[in-house]
Scaffold this motif. Structure first.
Motif, short mmCIF file in Angstrom:
data_model
loop_
_atom_site.label_atom_id
_atom_site.label_comp_id
_atom_site.label_asym_id
_atom_site.label_seq_id
_atom_site.Cartn_x
_atom_site.Cartn_y
_atom_site.Cartn_z
N VAL A 30 -2.56 0.86 -4.31
CA VAL A 30 -1.85 -0.41 -4.20
C VAL A 30 -0.81 -0.46 -5.31
O VAL A 30 -1.13 -0.22 -6.48
N HIS A 68 0.85 -1.19 0.00
CA HIS A 68 0.00 0.00 0.00
C HIS A 68 0.89 1.24 0.00
O HIS A 68 1.92 1.29 0.68
N LEU A 95 -7.38 1.55 -4.31
CA LEU A 95 -7.79 0.50 -3.39
C LEU A 95 -9.14 -0.09 -3.76
O LEU A 95 -9.39 -1.27 -3.57
#
Length: 729
Positions: free
Chosen positions: A486, A481, A580
């Motif tokens: 990501v 992360h 995300l």
């Protein structure tokens, strides 16, 4: 009747889904054994997976699956005991067996008989497995007597297990029945006694024909293990009270069993006596000891009997309450519980939560306009609850990427063997979570990148040795992360991208002017053009110039981007950045020329006021740091005049900062992202839209592409068309 058929179909779906999960575990464990043949934990993991598939398949009468996995289980059992050393050939055989089990299950899903090729493969694999077993281990599972590999005549009465099970009332509604459970137990050994317990059956007017009120007392003569017997009840374990006593149990063990079961002590004792679990003398001893214990505690009768005698409740209600109490006690003793939910239900939940967020924003805006303090306070409380519901719903969709990464162990093994290369796959950040839809969609782009790394990235053993590198190449899959996104990296320690070869190919196709020397980042982007390839020959894996353009389009369709770092002779890294989630984000709302824009909140660092005497420069002195500015009014060609004052929203991505010049700062919000239509899919700088509480539309900014527009000289919002032949870079 149709309801029950649907329930059985649902149970079968769950069974096949769990089996494929177990096959993934088998593959992961076997690939670990490939590099560490003595890994005892990996052997155990593979054995447990095969054993569970075998037991579950027996529950659904998939005898061909049971028979084949029995042979696999036998080989793994020898490896567990140290009687068989698994070498590369043995691991390869077990991997082929894993694939064969998958084919057998796929045939069961399609409700078809395995074709001739599958049956021939079955016989071949059984012969290979049998060659690794001793003579007494080669027999298939016995369907009517002792456990696999043992003659029923060698199992004495002392080897009989005692099984007490009380089924939950919802057993039939879930498409299950005691009958297949008994059939499965019969395959494991001899059912010496089976006593049906119907003490919980209510009087006729109160009986529900769809509810189960049954229990069983079973005496099973078998050499099977307790784990094998528990596996038989795997699909009903959460909805039943199950007690299993091993052969040779003592009187004290049966005392505890009587205490756990809901029926009257004397009644249970009679059933244990009838099925031969205890003798008459042992029964009298147990009842006498329990009577003494009750008297010493000041209790002359079980509390259930007292309640019934005093007419405080019907006997059936007391029995049902005791059964529920036992079930609850067992469930509290278990650790974490997992349930399977269809992905469509999660998607529907997210859609409704998104609508709730929009409705909450509308109510909040109306409350603010009313100015009533009580209403504002209530709306603020509701907004906090909606935010909590949103976060919980989003977490339901978050899954670890490790399962997707693990699939590539097999890809690397098979393709490296096909190409005659020695390649190892390293995985980092397998526990990194992101939206399930992204995990599903990223699999294909990653597959192409990994295949390219195997075929083009990693050199042959001879070339690596000549270059002073280890003969074994390494491909690394990593995830982490970073700043609300990501990062997924596919890297190799191969030869790196051939800069001169790429430039030569571009000049040959008229994509680059002679003498031009673009930066490395621009050179690497050429490989994403349709049909572009520097491969000297076409292989079964790559070289046709088809694929990298699709990789880029697929990643951009997920609101992501891809970058390349490459050093000649050292290797290449493809870095993919994804959001995300694709559904709901925390955003920061801004106003420009009467329009609304949203940027992801986790990209915002701070907001500062633009000086009144601003002269339109493209940068700002931010506490001694040069901050490039992007004036959204000019960038998007908005016609409305300037406001009285302007502000700068400082955003960051990949360590680079950018100042967005806007007219108004409108605060934080929860943005439900709606994708752009196909007509606007090529807009640079815009990743989607959201609906505000007022019903107006706001555009969601794509910060990475806006940063790219600054670094490339402030290109227009609409990107140029793909390069044509004879067009300079």
């Amino acid at each position: 009747m149709s309801g029950r058929v649907d329930s059985i179909a649902d149970v079968l779906k769950t069974f096949f889904a769990e089996c494929h999960g177990l096959l993934e575990q088998m593959e992961d464990g076997l690939l670990r054994l490939r590099s560490a043949p003595a890994d005892f934990d990996a052997i155990n993991e593979v054995f447990r997976a095969a054993h569970t598939i075998k037991g579950s398949a027996g529950l659904f009468a998939l005898d061909h699956v049971v028979t084949f996995t029995h042979h696999v289980e036998g080989v793994l059992d020898r490896a567990r005991d140290g009687r068989l050393a698994l070498d590369m050939e043995g691991v390869g055989l077990l991997l082929n067996c894993r694939d064969h089990v998958e084919r057998l299950l796929d045939a069961a899903v399609a409700e078809t008989t395995p074709d001739a090729d599958v049956q021939e493969e079955n016989q071949h694999l059984v012969r290979c497995l049998s060659a690794l077993l001793d003579e007494d281990e080669r027999s298939p599972p016995n369907k009517g007597g002792a456990a696999p590999g043992e003659d029923a005549s060698t199992v004495s009465d002392d080897d009989a297990w005692h099984i007490s099970v009380r089924f939950g009332t919802d057993l039939f509604r879930k498409g299950m029945s005691p009958t297949p459970l008994l059939r499965c137990l019969a395959r494991m050994g001899e059912l010496v006694h089976v006593i049906t317990v119907a003490d919980a059956l209510p009087v006729t007017p109160d009986m529900d024909p769809e509810s189960c009120y049954l229990g069983l007392e079973i005496r099973l003569r078998s050499a099977a293990s307790k784990a094998s017997i528990e596996d038989v009840f795997e699909f009903v374990r959460d909805d039943c009270l199950l007690q299993i006593l091993p052969p040779g149990s003592r009187v004290a063990d049966y005392m505890r069993l009587i205490d756990e079961l809901p029926e009257d002590d004397a009644r249970i004792g009679e059933m244990l006596l009838a099925c031969g679990a205890i003798t008459q003398g042992e029964l009298e001893e147990i009842l006498a000891i329990q009577a003494d214990q009750r008297r010493s505690a000041g209790i002359t009768q079980p509390i259930g009997e007292l309640v019934v005698q005093q007419h405080a409740a019907p006997a059936e209600v007391v029995r049902a309450a005791l059964l529920k109490q036992r079930e609850t006690r067992l469930r509290h003793n278990d650790a974490a519980r997992l349930i399977r939910v269809q992905s469509g239900k999660l998607d529907g939940l997210i859609d409704r939560v998104g609508a709730l967020v929009i409705a909450s924003a509308g109510i909040g805006q109306m409350a603010a306009q009313s100015g009533e303090n009580g209403l504002l306070e209530a709306v603020a409380g509701m907004a906090r609850l909606v935010e909590d519901i949103r976060d919980d719903a989003m977490r339901l969709r978050m899954v670890e990427i490790g399962e997707t990464f693990s699939r590539f162990r097999r890809v690397v093994r098979d393709l490296s063997a096909q190409l005659g290369k020695d390649i190892e796959l390293e995985i980092e950040g397998a526990d990194t979570e992101l939206d399930k839809n992204l995990v599903e969609n990223i699999a294909d782009p990653l597959t192409h990148l990994v295949r390219n790394a195997i075929d083009h990235g990693i050199e042959s053993a001879e070339r690596r040795e000549a270059a002073g590198k280890p003969v074994r190449g390494v491909i690394r899959l990593a995830a982490r992360h970073e700043a609300g996104s990501v990062i997924i990296e596919v890297s190799d320690d191969g030869g790196g991208l051939d800069r001169e070869g790429i430039l030569a190919k571009a000049r040959q196709r008229g994509m680059l002017a002679d003498g031009a020397q673009p930066a490395d980042a621009d050179v690497w982007k050429l490989i994403f053009l349709p049909g572009f390839s520097t491969a000297k020959q076409v292989s079964n894996l790559s070289g046709r110039g088809v694929g990298m353009d699709v990789v880029k389009e697929s990643i951009e369709a997920m609101r992501g981007n891809i970058e390349i770092d490459s050093v000649r002779g050292q290797g290449t890294t493809f870095r993919v950045r994804l959001p995300l989630t694709l559904a709901i984000i925390d955003g920061f709302l801004m106003g420009v020329a009467g329009s609304h824009y949203v940027t992801p909140l986790d990209t915002v660092i701070e907001c500062v006021e633009l000086e009144a005497q601003d002269d339109g420069r493209g940068y700002l002195n931010l506490r001694g740091e040069v901050l490039p500015l992007l004036r959204l009014r000019e960038h998007f060609g908005l016609e409305s005049g300037l406001g009285r004052r302007q502000s700068v929203v400082v955003v960051a991505n990949l360590g680079f900062k950018l100042g967005l010049v806007v007219d108004q700062l409108e605060g934080e919000l929860q943005a439900v992202i709606k994708p752009l239509g196909r007509l606007f899919s090529r807009l640079v700088g815009i990743s989607g839209t959201t609906i505000l509480g007022s019903g107006e539309i706001a555009l969601v900014l794509d910060i990475p592409s806006l940063l790219a527009s600054i670094t490339h000289g402030g290109r227009d919002a609409i990107p140029p068309k793909p390069m044509q032949p004879n067009q300079a870079l």
